[in-house]
Design a protein around this motif. Structure first.
Motif, PDB file in Angstrom:
ATOM      1  N   ARG A  37       0.838  -1.202   0.000  1.00 42.31           N
ATOM      2  CA  ARG A  37       0.000   0.000   0.000  1.00 42.31           C
ATOM      3  C   ARG A  37       0.872   1.251   0.000  1.00 42.31           C
ATOM      4  N   ASN A  38       1.955   1.220   0.773  1.00 44.75           N
ATOM      5  CA  ASN A  38       2.854   2.377   0.788  1.00 44.75           C
ATOM      6  C   ASN A  38       3.430   2.647  -0.594  1.00 44.75           C
ATOM      7  N   VAL A  39       3.776   1.592  -1.309  1.00 43.93           N
ATOM      8  CA  VAL A  39       4.274   1.745  -2.676  1.00 43.93           C
ATOM      9  C   VAL A  39       3.168   2.354  -3.547  1.00 43.93           C
ATOM     10  N   GLY A  40       1.944   1.839  -3.408  1.00 42.42           N
ATOM     11  CA  GLY A  40       0.817   2.350  -4.179  1.00 42.42           C
ATOM     12  C   GLY A  40       0.489   3.797  -3.847  1.00 42.42           C
ATOM     13  N   LEU A  41       0.549   4.161  -2.571  1.00 42.84           N
ATOM     14  CA  LEU A  41       0.268   5.541  -2.164  1.00 42.84           C
ATOM     15  C   LEU A  41       1.318   6.509  -2.712  1.00 42.84           C
ATOM     16  N   THR A  42       2.562   6.073  -2.743  1.00 45.68           N
ATOM     17  CA  THR A  42       3.624   6.903  -3.323  1.00 45.68           C
ATOM     18  C   THR A  42       3.370   7.119  -4.813  1.00 45.68           C
ATOM     19  N   ALA A  43       2.989   6.053  -5.507  1.00 40.02           N
ATOM     20  CA  ALA A  43       2.683   6.163  -6.934  1.00 40.02           C
ATOM     21  C   ALA A  43       1.468   7.054  -7.151  1.00 40.02           C
ATOM     22  N   GLU A  44       0.447   6.916  -6.299  1.00 42.97           N
ATOM     23  CA  GLU A  44      -0.759   7.730  -6.430  1.00 42.97           C
ATOM     24  C   GLU A  44      -0.428   9.221  -6.298  1.00 42.97           C
ATOM     25  N   ALA A  45       0.428   9.576  -5.358  1.00 43.27           N
ATOM     26  CA  ALA A  45       0.817  10.980  -5.181  1.00 43.27           C
ATOM     27  C   ALA A  45       1.536  11.500  -6.427  1.00 43.27           C
ATOM     28  N   ALA A  46       2.411  10.679  -6.994  1.00 42.88           N
ATOM     29  CA  ALA A  46       3.127  11.078  -8.207  1.00 42.88           C
ATOM     30  C   ALA A  46       2.152  11.221  -9.378  1.00 42.88           C
ATOM     31  N   TYR A  47       1.183  10.286  -9.497  1.00 35.87           N
ATOM     32  CA  TYR A  47       0.195  10.365 -10.576  1.00 35.87           C
ATOM     33  C   TYR A  47      -0.649  11.631 -10.449  1.00 35.87           C
ATOM     34  N   LYS A  48      -1.060  11.975  -9.219  1.00 34.68           N
ATOM     35  CA  LYS A  48      -1.879  13.169  -9.004  1.00 34.68           C
ATOM     36  C   LYS A  48      -1.121  14.427  -9.406  1.00 34.68           C
ATOM     37  N   GLU A  98      -2.839   7.464 -15.197  1.00 31.36           N
ATOM     38  CA  GLU A  98      -2.985   6.155 -14.570  1.00 31.36           C
ATOM     39  C   GLU A  98      -4.034   6.161 -13.467  1.00 31.36           C
ATOM     40  N   LEU A  99      -4.306   7.321 -12.876  1.00 33.00           N
ATOM     41  CA  LEU A  99      -5.307   7.371 -11.807  1.00 33.00           C
ATOM     42  C   LEU A  99      -6.662   6.919 -12.318  1.00 33.00           C
ATOM     43  N   GLY A 103      -4.236   2.710 -11.704  1.00 36.83           N
ATOM     44  CA  GLY A 103      -2.814   2.389 -11.666  1.00 36.83           C
ATOM     45  C   GLY A 103      -2.276   2.015 -10.293  1.00 36.83           C
ATOM     46  N   PRO A 104      -2.532   2.833  -9.241  1.00 39.35           N
ATOM     47  CA  PRO A 104      -1.999   2.481  -7.922  1.00 39.35           C
ATOM     48  C   PRO A 104      -2.541   1.149  -7.392  1.00 39.35           C
ATOM     49  N   ARG A 105      -3.776   0.814  -7.703  1.00 38.97           N
ATOM     50  CA  ARG A 105      -4.334  -0.466  -7.271  1.00 38.97           C
ATOM     51  C   ARG A 105      -3.662  -1.625  -8.009  1.00 38.97           C
ATOM     52  N   ARG A 106      -3.384  -1.428  -9.285  1.00 37.21           N
ATOM     53  CA  ARG A 106      -2.664  -2.459 -10.045  1.00 37.21           C
ATOM     54  C   ARG A 106      -1.261  -2.644  -9.488  1.00 37.21           C
ATOM     55  N   ILE A 107      -0.645  -1.548  -9.052  1.00 36.06           N
ATOM     56  CA  ILE A 107       0.691  -1.638  -8.459  1.00 36.06           C
ATOM     57  C   ILE A 107       0.642  -2.480  -7.187  1.00 36.06           C
ATOM     58  N   ILE A 108      -0.363  -2.245  -6.361  1.00 34.95           N
ATOM     59  CA  ILE A 108      -0.504  -3.032  -5.124  1.00 34.95           C
ATOM     60  C   ILE A 108      -0.692  -4.506  -5.467  1.00 34.95           C
ATOM     61  N   THR A 118      -1.358 -15.214  -4.325  1.00 31.56           N
ATOM     62  CA  THR A 118      -2.116 -15.485  -5.541  1.00 31.56           C
ATOM     63  C   THR A 118      -3.299 -14.521  -5.598  1.00 31.56           C
ATOM     64  N   ILE A 119      -3.239 -13.573  -6.524  1.00 32.09           N
ATOM     65  CA  ILE A 119      -4.291 -12.562  -6.683  1.00 32.09           C
ATOM     66  C   ILE A 119      -5.378 -13.135  -7.581  1.00 32.09           C
ATOM     67  N   LEU A 120      -6.617 -13.094  -7.080  1.00 26.39           N
ATOM     68  CA  LEU A 120      -7.739 -13.670  -7.820  1.00 26.39           C
ATOM     69  C   LEU A 120      -8.524 -12.645  -8.616  1.00 26.39           C
ATOM     70  N   ASN A 121      -8.486 -11.372  -8.191  1.00 25.71           N
ATOM     71  CA  ASN A 121      -9.251 -10.350  -8.892  1.00 25.71           C
ATOM     72  C   ASN A 121      -8.485  -9.859 -10.128  1.00 25.71           C
ATOM     73  N   ASP A 122      -9.222  -9.173 -11.028  1.00 24.40           N
ATOM     74  CA  ASP A 122      -8.545  -8.502 -12.143  1.00 24.40           C
ATOM     75  C   ASP A 122      -7.632  -7.445 -11.537  1.00 24.40           C
ATOM     76  N   LEU A 123      -6.466  -7.246 -12.132  1.00 21.93           N
ATOM     77  CA  LEU A 123      -5.513  -6.292 -11.577  1.00 21.93           C
ATOM     78  C   LEU A 123      -6.165  -4.931 -11.372  1.00 21.93           C
ATOM     79  N   GLY A 124      -6.062  -4.427 -10.162  1.00 24.16           N
ATOM     80  CA  GLY A 124      -6.587  -3.114  -9.817  1.00 24.16           C
ATOM     81  C   GLY A 124      -8.059  -3.075  -9.474  1.00 24.16           C
ATOM     82  N   LYS A 125      -8.749  -4.208  -9.500  1.00 31.68           N
ATOM     83  CA  LYS A 125     -10.192  -4.234  -9.283  1.00 31.68           C
ATOM     84  C   LYS A 125     -10.592  -4.696  -7.884  1.00 31.68           C
ATOM     85  N   GLY A 126      -9.667  -5.242  -7.112  1.00 27.44           N
ATOM     86  CA  GLY A 126      -9.928  -5.678  -5.742  1.00 27.44           C
ATOM     87  C   GLY A 126     -11.181  -6.378  -5.612  1.00 27.44           C
TER      88      GLY A 126
END
Length: 126
Positions: A37-48, A98-99, A103-108, A118-126
């Motif tokens: 999540r920290n990686v995703g939050l950092t990416a989200e800030a950069a995307y914004k 990417e927002l 994008g940040p959800r796919r990164i997570i 093992t991720i079962l959802n589509d990337l970024g769809k949780g």
């Protein structure tokens, strides 16, 4: 109204990918999720930040092009003003980041998968 509600996503700090519980240790999952999540939050800030910069640039270009086109259409400054307003709106809409695509959800999700979950959802769809 219903379609707008479907577009609203929970805050990134609450995002949880769907994993196969049979292949995931709950304690390791929570540790890895916090880190990812920290990686995703950092990416989200950069995307914004990038989105704001792109939108401002696109709006300025739209204003200029719209004002020139509006002035070329008619002698009145009303045409130039209308063209500038239309151009600004078109410039704002043209901003694609990417927002908007999760994008940040796919990164997570990718981060969690790289850590062995093992991720079962589509990337970024949780």
């Amino acid at each position: 109204m219903l379609s707008l509600a479907a577009c609203v996503q929970e805050p990134l700090a609450e995002y949880r990918p769907v994993v196969d519980p049979a292949k995931s240790n709950p304690a390791k999952f929570e540790r890895d999720l916090a880190s990812c999540r920290n990686v995703g939050l950092t990416a989200e800030a950069a995307y914004k930040k990038r989105q704001e910069q792109e939108m401002a640039q696109n709006m300025i270009a739209g204003i200029l092009v719209g004002a020139i086109a509006g002035a070329a259409i008619g002698d009145s400054s009303d045409y130039a003003a209308a063209g500038a307003v239309y151009g600004a709106g078109a410039g704002a809409v043209a901003t694609d980041t990417e927002l908007a695509q999760g994008g940040p959800r796919r990164i997570i999700d990718r981060c969690m998968a790289d850590r062995g979950h093992t991720i079962l959802n589509d990337l970024g769809k949780g």
